[in-house]
Scaffold this motif. Structure first.
Motif, PDB file in Angstrom:
ATOM      1  N   GLN A 105     152.847   1.953  32.115  1.00 26.14           N
ATOM      2  CA  GLN A 105     154.293   1.756  32.185  1.00 26.14           C
ATOM      3  C   GLN A 105     154.704   1.276  33.580  1.00 26.14           C
ATOM      4  O   GLN A 105     155.541   0.376  33.717  1.00 26.14           O
ATOM      5  CB  GLN A 105     155.012   3.066  31.841  1.00 26.14           C
ATOM      6  N   ARG A 106     154.109   1.850  34.605  1.00 25.86           N
ATOM      7  CA  ARG A 106     154.411   1.438  35.972  1.00 25.86           C
ATOM      8  C   ARG A 106     154.013  -0.023  36.202  1.00 25.86           C
ATOM      9  O   ARG A 106     154.735  -0.788  36.849  1.00 25.86           O
ATOM     10  CB  ARG A 106     153.697   2.350  36.972  1.00 25.86           C
TER      11      ARG A 106
ATOM     12  N   GLN B 239     156.547  -2.338  34.689  1.00 26.71           N
ATOM     13  CA  GLN B 239     157.766  -2.395  35.485  1.00 26.71           C
ATOM     14  C   GLN B 239     157.574  -3.212  36.756  1.00 26.71           C
ATOM     15  O   GLN B 239     158.431  -4.018  37.138  1.00 26.71           O
ATOM     16  CB  GLN B 239     158.218  -0.973  35.832  1.00 26.71           C
TER      17      GLN B 239
END
Length: 365
Positions: A264-265, A268
């Motif tokens: 997820q990081r 982003q």
């Protein structure tokens, strides 16, 4: 640098003695011309783990012959080699000395440049040789000595997002196996026993799950296994199987949380780029099928490619060391001085904060 290059690689950081010749073609494609690995498993199995002194002596006895065999299988002479690459760290200092000193002697005698390679960089760049992967991508390294989640931005550009604050995952598997009376190496033994076990019988902790930081911890899980085994001793074969299955399930669920947050990081951080998102998995623990299934499902869920090089290139090998040297030559990194010293500790990310303290040998983790 677009020319055709060939490098002799040497790997002696732990208990495998390895030599390899790898080529990099003008289009950037890698080709393994030879890959010779001598395992020391039989020498160490009686001790339940790697004995550094035994490992170093075995490297001394085997390495010269393996280098000759790697050149013979590649059908090249030393004169046709463009450089010598050897693991310079991290690892067992005795083994590193053997491999690096051998590489220095060959480089000095042949007049070829020497490349002192970080073992972790070898793992980090392998997928570029096997799958032609472009930067950036995420790498999960899970082995007996390391558990790290690393952002690979480019050759020499690594950012450690997570690491173990105590035991490496492979170490936790080995210690669990030893506690339960299973043979060494522990990873395959635990996985085999788990196949006939009940993964729901024991509710083992999932360390670090839910935390925003991406680090790992397996010491508490190992302690929980010991407590469970002590409470129901003497253990039947089914008890051992159930403990292994429950342990493996806890590890998988822990990795699902930790790696899921990492994916997820990544999304982003690189949302503004149209890139091929990929998670590369390396290290011996990557052979565990339940862990693979967990990571593959995560990648599908988050829209990532799951890349696991062939198992022989996930574990310690010299082809990855030679390839890392080729990548550095292609990027015109300078060769190393023959006075370069081996380093038992050598973080891949030079800017990463120390989690376990440091000493004369450098940061522990």
């Amino acid at each position: 640098m677009a020319s055709f290059l060939r490098i002799l690689g040497i790997e002696t950081s732990c208990d495998e003695t390895a030599a390899s010749v790898v080529a990099r073609h003008e289009d950037g494609r890698g080709e393994i011309l030879s890959d010779v690995v001598l395992s020391q498993l039989d020498e160490h199995s009686a001790y339940g783990g790697v004995v550094p002194e035994i490992a170093a002596r075995a490297h001394v006895e085997a390495l010269d012959g393996l280098v000759e065999e790697a050149l013979r299988r590649a059908d090249v002479s030393l004169d046709e080699i463009d450089a010598i690459a050897a693991t310079s760290g991290p690892g067992l200092i005795g083994g590193l000395i053997v491999g690096l000193m051998t590489a220095k002697a060959i480089a000095r005698a042949s007049g070829k440049p020497l490349l002192a390679i970080n073992h972790l960089e070898g793992h980090a760049l392998t997928a570029r040789m096997t799958d032609g992967l472009s930067f950036p991508y995420l790498m999960l390294l899970v082995s007996g000595g390391h558990t790290q989640l690393v952002l690979v931005r480019g050759v020499g550009e690594y950012e450690r997002w997570g690491t173990t604050i105590d035991d490496a995952l492979g170490e936790a598997f080995d210690k669990t196996a030893k506690l339960l009376g299973l043979p060494y190496p522990g990873g395959p033994a635990v996985e085999k026993a788990a196949q006939s076990g009940d993964p729901e019988r024991f509710s083992f902790p999932r360390p670090m799950v839910g935390e925003a930081r991406l680090d790992f911890s397996f010491s508490g899980l190992k302690t929980a296994v010991r407590q469970a085994a002590t409470e129901i001793a003497p253990l039947s074969e089914q008890d051992v199987a159930d403990i292994c299955a429950s342990f493996q399930r806890a590890v998988s669920r822990t990795l699902r949380d930790r790696i899921g947050r990492g994916l997820q990081r990544f999304k982003q951080e690189f949302a503004h780029l149209d890139i091929d998102r990929a998670l590369v998995v390396a290290g011996g623990v990557a052979a565990n099928q339940e862990i693979r299934r967990t990571l593959q499902a995560l990648c599908i869920e988050h829209g990532f490619r799951f890349i696991a090089p062939p198992l022989r290139l996930c574990t310690d090998n010299a082809a990855m060391i030679a390839w890392a040297g080729l990548e550095r030559l292609a990027e015109e990194f300078p060769a190393d001085d023959l006075n370069v010293a081996p380093r038992s500790r050598w973080p891949l990310d030079k800017d990463a904060k120390t989690l376990l303290g440091s000493g004369k040998r450098g940061a522990k983790a």
